[in-house]
Design a protein around this motif. Sequence first.
Motif, PDB file in Angstrom:
ATOM      1  N   ARG A  27       2.289  -4.239   5.006  1.00 50.45           N
ATOM      2  CA  ARG A  27       3.227  -3.293   5.626  1.00 50.45           C
ATOM      3  C   ARG A  27       4.615  -3.444   5.003  1.00 50.45           C
ATOM      4  N   SER A  28       5.078  -4.661   4.856  1.00 49.79           N
ATOM      5  CA  SER A  28       6.399  -4.907   4.288  1.00 49.79           C
ATOM      6  C   SER A  28       6.493  -4.386   2.854  1.00 49.79           C
ATOM      7  N   ALA A  29       5.460  -4.632   2.061  1.00 52.98           N
ATOM      8  CA  ALA A  29       5.460  -4.173   0.667  1.00 52.98           C
ATOM      9  C   ALA A  29       5.447  -2.643   0.596  1.00 52.98           C
ATOM     10  N   LEU A  30       4.651  -2.010   1.432  1.00 55.92           N
ATOM     11  CA  LEU A  30       4.580  -0.546   1.424  1.00 55.92           C
ATOM     12  C   LEU A  30       5.882   0.076   1.930  1.00 55.92           C
ATOM     13  N   GLU A  31       6.511  -0.530   2.932  1.00 59.01           N
ATOM     14  CA  GLU A  31       7.807  -0.030   3.397  1.00 59.01           C
ATOM     15  C   GLU A  31       8.859  -0.174   2.302  1.00 59.01           C
ATOM     16  N   LYS A  32       8.797  -1.251   1.548  1.00 57.57           N
ATOM     17  CA  LYS A  32       9.727  -1.448   0.421  1.00 57.57           C
ATOM     18  C   LYS A  32       9.479  -0.382  -0.654  1.00 57.57           C
ATOM     19  N   LEU A  33       8.223  -0.104  -0.973  1.00 54.95           N
ATOM     20  CA  LEU A  33       7.887   0.946  -1.945  1.00 54.95           C
ATOM     21  C   LEU A  33       8.345   2.324  -1.465  1.00 54.95           C
ATOM     22  N   ARG A  34       8.304   2.524  -0.173  1.00 57.34           N
ATOM     23  CA  ARG A  34       8.706   3.813   0.381  1.00 57.34           C
ATOM     24  C   ARG A  34      10.169   4.140   0.032  1.00 57.34           C
ATOM     25  N   MET A  43      -2.079  12.497 -13.278  1.00 57.26           N
ATOM     26  CA  MET A  43      -3.361  11.845 -13.042  1.00 57.26           C
ATOM     27  C   MET A  43      -3.234  10.377 -13.398  1.00 57.26           C
ATOM     28  N   MET A  44      -3.682   9.498 -12.522  1.00 55.69           N
ATOM     29  CA  MET A  44      -3.669   8.072 -12.801  1.00 55.69           C
ATOM     30  C   MET A  44      -5.006   7.664 -13.397  1.00 55.69           C
ATOM     31  N   VAL A  45      -4.934   6.920 -14.482  1.00 54.05           N
ATOM     32  CA  VAL A  45      -6.135   6.483 -15.172  1.00 54.05           C
ATOM     33  C   VAL A  45      -6.352   5.013 -14.864  1.00 54.05           C
ATOM     34  N   ARG A  46      -7.585   4.670 -14.605  1.00 55.58           N
ATOM     35  CA  ARG A  46      -7.909   3.258 -14.376  1.00 55.58           C
ATOM     36  C   ARG A  46      -7.751   2.496 -15.679  1.00 55.58           C
ATOM     37  N   SER A  47      -7.305   1.255 -15.559  1.00 52.82           N
ATOM     38  CA  SER A  47      -7.164   0.413 -16.750  1.00 52.82           C
ATOM     39  C   SER A  47      -8.469   0.324 -17.513  1.00 52.82           C
ATOM     40  N   SER A  48      -9.599   0.267 -16.774  1.00 58.42           N
ATOM     41  CA  SER A  48     -10.896   0.141 -17.439  1.00 58.42           C
ATOM     42  C   SER A  48     -11.213   1.365 -18.283  1.00 58.42           C
ATOM     43  N   ASP A  49     -10.643   2.531 -17.908  1.00 57.66           N
ATOM     44  CA  ASP A  49     -10.859   3.742 -18.691  1.00 57.66           C
ATOM     45  C   ASP A  49     -10.123   3.689 -20.015  1.00 57.66           C
ATOM     46  N   ARG A  50      -9.177   2.771 -20.133  1.00 55.99           N
ATOM     47  CA  ARG A  50      -8.420   2.629 -21.379  1.00 55.99           C
ATOM     48  C   ARG A  50      -8.917   1.422 -22.177  1.00 55.99           C
ATOM     49  N   HIS A  89      -5.031   0.857 -10.593  1.00 60.18           N
ATOM     50  CA  HIS A  89      -3.602   1.076 -10.412  1.00 60.18           C
ATOM     51  C   HIS A  89      -3.277   0.985  -8.922  1.00 60.18           C
ATOM     52  N   LEU A  90      -2.113   0.461  -8.587  1.00 60.40           N
ATOM     53  CA  LEU A  90      -1.723   0.346  -7.181  1.00 60.40           C
ATOM     54  C   LEU A  90      -1.731   1.703  -6.480  1.00 60.40           C
ATOM     55  N   GLY A  91      -1.322   2.732  -7.178  1.00 65.94           N
ATOM     56  CA  GLY A  91      -1.337   4.069  -6.584  1.00 65.94           C
ATOM     57  C   GLY A  91      -2.739   4.515  -6.218  1.00 65.94           C
TER      58      GLY A  91
END
Length: 153
Positions: free
Chosen positions: A139-146, A1-8, A15-17
């Motif tokens: 698109r380029s950033a997401l392809e790199k993350l892929r 589970m990803m937690v938002r920074s504000s929740d902390r 989060h980028l995810g």
Amino acid sequence: MMVRSSDRGQDPELHLGVLCLIAHRAAETRVMERLHAAGYDDLTVTQARVFARLGPEGTRVGDLAEQAQVTKQTATALVDQLERRAYVERVADPADQRARLVRFAPRGTEACAVARRAEEEVREEWEAHLGPRAAAQLRSALEKLREITDPWA
């Protein structure tokens, strides 16, 4: 589970995810709305997530399960449902006659075309909103993350 920074107790930056998930869900919702409006209203999101992973020549149920991150039993049940609704069919695997492939049936091919048109509309809308340069950068950033996130790429 990803937690938002504000929740902390930190700044409210998501989060980028989570941001990717929000965009994905928006696109998925639009595609499902278009499918339902076109008469494919018996297709569920869960079924569509497995359906979307079918390769052009067909895919084994075990591979569908792995890619959809569900058990083989769950994937089998979803494929059974899709087959009863005439979206897919099971055929012998030409590489191994003991194995079966799941491939698009004619109704599935038609539904896939509707989904592709909806995806294209979403892409055009997002590119118009972001502008050509930002859309290309995204698109380029997401392809790199892929490269580090997609084991099936």
